[in-house]
Design a protein around this motif. Structure first.
Motif, PDB file in Angstrom:
ATOM      1  N   SER A   1       0.827  -1.204   0.000  1.00  0.00           N
ATOM      2  CA  SER A   1       0.000   0.000   0.000  1.00  0.00           C
ATOM      3  C   SER A   1       0.864   1.258   0.000  1.00  0.00           C
ATOM      4  N   LYS A   2       1.909   1.238   0.821  1.00  0.00           N
ATOM      5  CA  LYS A   2       2.773   2.437   0.920  1.00  0.00           C
ATOM      6  C   LYS A   2       3.473   2.701  -0.410  1.00  0.00           C
ATOM      7  N   VAL A   3       3.978   1.637  -1.020  1.00  0.00           N
ATOM      8  CA  VAL A   3       4.718   1.842  -2.269  1.00  0.00           C
ATOM      9  C   VAL A   3       3.769   2.350  -3.364  1.00  0.00           C
ATOM     10  N   VAL A   4       2.554   1.790  -3.415  1.00  0.00           N
ATOM     11  CA  VAL A   4       1.595   2.261  -4.426  1.00  0.00           C
ATOM     12  C   VAL A   4       1.186   3.700  -4.128  1.00  0.00           C
ATOM     13  N   SER A   5       0.947   4.017  -2.855  1.00  0.00           N
ATOM     14  CA  SER A   5       0.503   5.393  -2.579  1.00  0.00           C
ATOM     15  C   SER A   5       1.623   6.391  -2.822  1.00  0.00           C
ATOM     16  N   SER A   6       2.869   5.994  -2.589  1.00  0.00           N
ATOM     17  CA  SER A   6       3.907   6.999  -2.852  1.00  0.00           C
ATOM     18  C   SER A   6       4.100   7.195  -4.356  1.00  0.00           C
ATOM     19  N   ALA A   7       3.706   6.222  -5.165  1.00  0.00           N
ATOM     20  CA  ALA A   7       3.785   6.429  -6.625  1.00  0.00           C
ATOM     21  C   ALA A   7       2.531   7.112  -7.159  1.00  0.00           C
ATOM     22  N   THR A   8       1.445   7.087  -6.391  1.00  0.00           N
ATOM     23  CA  THR A   8       0.184   7.639  -6.913  1.00  0.00           C
ATOM     24  C   THR A   8      -0.322   8.768  -6.017  1.00  0.00           C
ATOM     25  N   PHE A   9      -1.195   8.446  -5.068  1.00  0.00           N
ATOM     26  CA  PHE A   9      -1.655   9.496  -4.151  1.00  0.00           C
ATOM     27  C   PHE A   9      -1.894   8.919  -2.752  1.00  0.00           C
ATOM     28  N   PRO A  10      -1.980   9.826  -1.748  1.00  0.00           N
ATOM     29  CA  PRO A  10      -2.087   9.346  -0.371  1.00  0.00           C
ATOM     30  C   PRO A  10      -3.368   8.551  -0.111  1.00  0.00           C
ATOM     31  N   VAL A  11      -3.280   7.674   0.872  1.00  0.00           N
ATOM     32  CA  VAL A  11      -4.426   6.856   1.264  1.00  0.00           C
ATOM     33  C   VAL A  11      -5.182   7.614   2.355  1.00  0.00           C
ATOM     34  N   GLN A  12      -6.506   7.620   2.270  1.00  0.00           N
ATOM     35  CA  GLN A  12      -7.281   8.321   3.302  1.00  0.00           C
ATOM     36  C   GLN A  12      -7.012   7.672   4.677  1.00  0.00           C
ATOM     37  N   PHE A  13      -6.998   8.487   5.733  1.00  0.00           N
ATOM     38  CA  PHE A  13      -6.619   7.988   7.057  1.00  0.00           C
ATOM     39  C   PHE A  13      -7.496   6.828   7.529  1.00  0.00           C
ATOM     40  N   ASN A  14      -8.808   6.903   7.216  1.00  0.00           N
ATOM     41  CA  ASN A  14      -9.700   5.854   7.750  1.00  0.00           C
ATOM     42  C   ASN A  14      -9.921   4.711   6.756  1.00  0.00           C
ATOM     43  N   LYS A  15      -9.061   4.583   5.757  1.00  0.00           N
ATOM     44  CA  LYS A  15      -9.191   3.494   4.774  1.00  0.00           C
ATOM     45  C   LYS A  15      -9.032   2.149   5.486  1.00  0.00           C
ATOM     46  N   ALA A  16      -9.948   1.205   5.190  1.00  0.00           N
ATOM     47  CA  ALA A  16      -9.869  -0.120   5.810  1.00  0.00           C
ATOM     48  C   ALA A  16      -8.516  -0.769   5.519  1.00  0.00           C
ATOM     49  N   ILE A  17      -8.009  -1.486   6.472  1.00  0.00           N
ATOM     50  CA  ILE A  17      -6.771  -2.295   6.410  1.00  0.00           C
ATOM     51  C   ILE A  17      -5.483  -1.466   6.339  1.00  0.00           C
ATOM     52  N   VAL A  18      -5.385  -0.503   5.426  1.00  0.00           N
ATOM     53  CA  VAL A  18      -4.100   0.164   5.221  1.00  0.00           C
ATOM     54  C   VAL A  18      -4.095   1.654   5.576  1.00  0.00           C
ATOM     55  N   GLY A  19      -5.219   2.186   6.038  1.00  0.00           N
ATOM     56  CA  GLY A  19      -5.251   3.603   6.445  1.00  0.00           C
ATOM     57  C   GLY A  19      -4.459   3.780   7.737  1.00  0.00           C
ATOM     58  N   LYS A  20      -3.936   4.990   7.912  1.00  0.00           N
ATOM     59  CA  LYS A  20      -3.138   5.295   9.111  1.00  0.00           C
ATOM     60  C   LYS A  20      -3.918   4.999  10.400  1.00  0.00           C
ATOM     61  N   ASN A  21      -5.236   5.211  10.358  1.00  0.00           N
ATOM     62  CA  ASN A  21      -6.041   5.011  11.568  1.00  0.00           C
ATOM     63  C   ASN A  21      -6.681   3.621  11.661  1.00  0.00           C
ATOM     64  N   ALA A  22      -6.374   2.740  10.714  1.00  0.00           N
ATOM     65  CA  ALA A  22      -7.100   1.464  10.658  1.00  0.00           C
ATOM     66  C   ALA A  22      -6.948   0.637  11.944  1.00  0.00           C
ATOM     67  N   PHE A  23      -5.842   0.840  12.649  1.00  0.00           N
ATOM     68  CA  PHE A  23      -5.642   0.082  13.896  1.00  0.00           C
ATOM     69  C   PHE A  23      -5.447   1.012  15.097  1.00  0.00           C
ATOM     70  N   ALA A  24      -5.842   2.278  14.940  1.00  0.00           N
ATOM     71  CA  ALA A  24      -5.656   3.227  16.046  1.00  0.00           C
ATOM     72  C   ALA A  24      -6.913   3.241  16.909  1.00  0.00           C
TER      73      ALA A  24
END
Ligand code: KIV
Ligand code: ZN
Length: 520
Positions: A272-295
């Motif tokens: 997810s990180k590699v794809v987002s750094s080549a494309t665009f950021p992932v929304q914070f609350n995105k399931a599984i790979v969002g920054k807040n998914a396990f917060a």
């Protein structure tokens, strides 16, 4: 070996995913992504649409040569020219798949193709058998499948299988269907098409109504055994079904969906990180790979978690490769420790040049910032990975901001090896910075997006800035991280601009063809 039915994971991040505005990836980025997918256990990688542009052709060829486990695949319309280009791009691989498609809904046949159903039947027969002469792994898709007449669909699926297709893909091209309707489509095909057991049924869902993952899983439960999806759910318009959500839903609710996939889920976060750094950021609350998914923010949740993890956690962060943010190294850490850290973070295959650049940046960061976290280091490496291809680079920047005076930026750039500087005022410091870039390298692009977010916590956190620009219908996204938001802003804009320059060079004589095919 599990005795559960395997669901084949067909990733189309680099084909359908790249069709989303601002998601175009460079060859180097695609190769890096393909390597991760290969390691992660993706079964089929749709690497591009070879006829669409020389850039697509080149990336499908390059990816076909490096895959060790995954099968490379290319997309082709129902024409010999498309199929030949696909074959040409893929043939270096020992095994490859040709994916050919044609529209089959009344609306598409009439207005898009201007063909009668009989002509479409003829085209299916011709294209699938032509592709089958080049490889025994042919996939056929009925574009706008979910709006296709069901009796007609049964007929064309039977014909495609008889003509040699081994995989039959049913796309919900416009994201229109619902889970119960999709269940019915797959069930009807299973019950009514006489030769259906000779092919694998596949689903390909778009997310216009937010139902792509639900529809894909309904398809699997009804008998489909391949899912087409993309990392972070990127794709045309609202995107495609997200690979990480499909895989983790099957794994977490295996009581309801007793299937397996070959995906090493611990690599999902990295992918997810590699794809987002080549494309665009992932929304914070995105399931599984969002920054807040396990917060867990609410006190009551935190309390529950401390008493028993499963009170609020249905899967562990570790299972998708999220490690607890850890304090890593300080300014005294050496190059060796830094390299080890990169290995831990999954950057085992970066070049020595990238390590060198990232290490230099790390030293500067460690001097400025109290705590250097894993995410900070990942941001530095992502930044360093693309730099050697850039022809315009920031040498220095001074910004005068605050109340009372007009905001001013003083900038020095290296433009194609020539050092140039200027001072400009603007409507705010970011505007002044972007004006400097425009003066030092005159160009005419539209700024479509400017977004800032913090990589880690604290006022000394690095900011990641994303910039999307547009020029004659082409868009590129640049990202950069720095503890100084304004430096990150300048670098993000320059990154997008450099990508645009690379893209201009790749623009092909068949550009109008690209536009046409990318508009599917
Ligand atoms: O959405 C769609 O219909 C497609 C096909 C080309 C498979 O992407
Ligand atoms: Zn699609």
């Amino acid at each position: 070996m599990s005795d559960k039915d395997k669901v084949i994971i067909f990733d189309t991040t680099m084909r359908d995913g790249e069709q989303s505005p601002g998601a175009s990836m460079s060859l180097e980025e695609k190769i890096q992504i393909a390597r991760i997918f290969d390691e992660m256990g993706v079964d089929i990688i749709e690497a591009g649409f070879p006829i669409a542009s020389p850039g697509d052709f080149e990336s499908v060829t390059a990816i076909s040569k490096i895959l060790k486990n995954s099968i490379p695949c290319g997309l082709a319309r129902s024409s010999k020219k498309d199929i030949d280009a696909c074959h040409e791009a893929l043939k270096a691989a020992s095994r490859f798949r040709i994916h050919t498609f044609i529209s089959t809904s009344p609306l598409h046949m009439k207005f898009k193709l201007n063909k009668s159903p009989e002509q479409v039947l003829e085209a299916i027969k011709e294209s699938v058998s032509y592709a089958r002469n080049l490889t025994d792994d042919v996939e056929w898709s009925c574009e706008d499948g979910t709006r296709t007449d069901m009796d007609f669909m049964c007929k064309i699926v039977e014909l495609a299988i008889n003509s040699g297709a081994k995989t039959i893909n049913i796309p919900d091209t416009v994201g229109y269907t619902t889970p119960s309707e999709f269940t019915k489509i797959i069930t009807t095909l299973k019950n009514k098409v006489p030769n259906i057991d000779k092919a694998i049924l596949s689903v390909h869902c778009h997310n216009d109504l937010g139902l792509a993952v639900a529809n894909s899983l309904a398809g699997v439960s009804a008998g489909a055994r391949q899912v087409e999806c993309t990392i972070n759910g990127i794709g045309e318009r609202a995107g495609n079904a997200a690979l990480e959500e499909i895989v983790m839903a099957i794994r977490t609710r295996n009581d309801l969906m007793p299937f397996t996939t070959g995906i090493k889920t611990e690599l999902l976060s990295k992918a997810s990180k590699v794809v987002s750094s080549a494309t665009f950021p992932v929304q914070f609350n995105k399931a599984i790979v969002g920054k807040n998914a396990f917060a867990h923010e609410a006190g009551i949740h935190q309390d529950g978690m401390l008493k028993h993890r499963e009170t609020y956690e249905i899967m562990t962060p570790e299972s998708v490769g999220v490690k607890k943010t850890s304090l890593v190294m300080g300014k005294h850490s050496g190059r060796h420790a830094f390299k080890e850290k990169l290995n831990d973070l999954g950057y085992a295959d970066v070049t020595d040049d990238v390590i060198q650049t990232a290490f230099g940046k790390f030293k500067i960061l460690a001097d400025k910032k109290k705590h250097v976290y894993d995410d900070d280091i990942a941001a530095l490496v992502d930044d360093s990975m693309v730099l050697d291809k850039y022809v315009i680079n920031l040498k220095s920047l001074k910004v005068f901001a605050g109340t009372g005076e007009p905001q001013k930026a003083e900038m020095t750039l290296d433009v194609y090896g020539e050092v140039k500087n200027t001072t400009e005022t603007g409507d705010g410091p970011v505007d002044a910075i972007f004006k400097c870039i425009k003066v030092l390298y005159p160009h005419d692009v539209k700024l479509q997006l400017y977004q800032v977010h913090a990589v880690t916590e604290g006022t000394d956190a690095q900011a990641t800035v994303s910039v999307r620009i547009e020029e004659e219908g082409k868009t590129t996204v640049g990202q950069a991280a720095d503890t100084d938001t304004l430096v990150a802003s300048a670098n993000a804009y320059l990154s997008a601009l450099n990508k645009m320059i690379i893209k201009r060079k790749k623009t092909a004589p068949i550009e109008h063809e690209t536009q046409k095919v990318k508009g599917i």
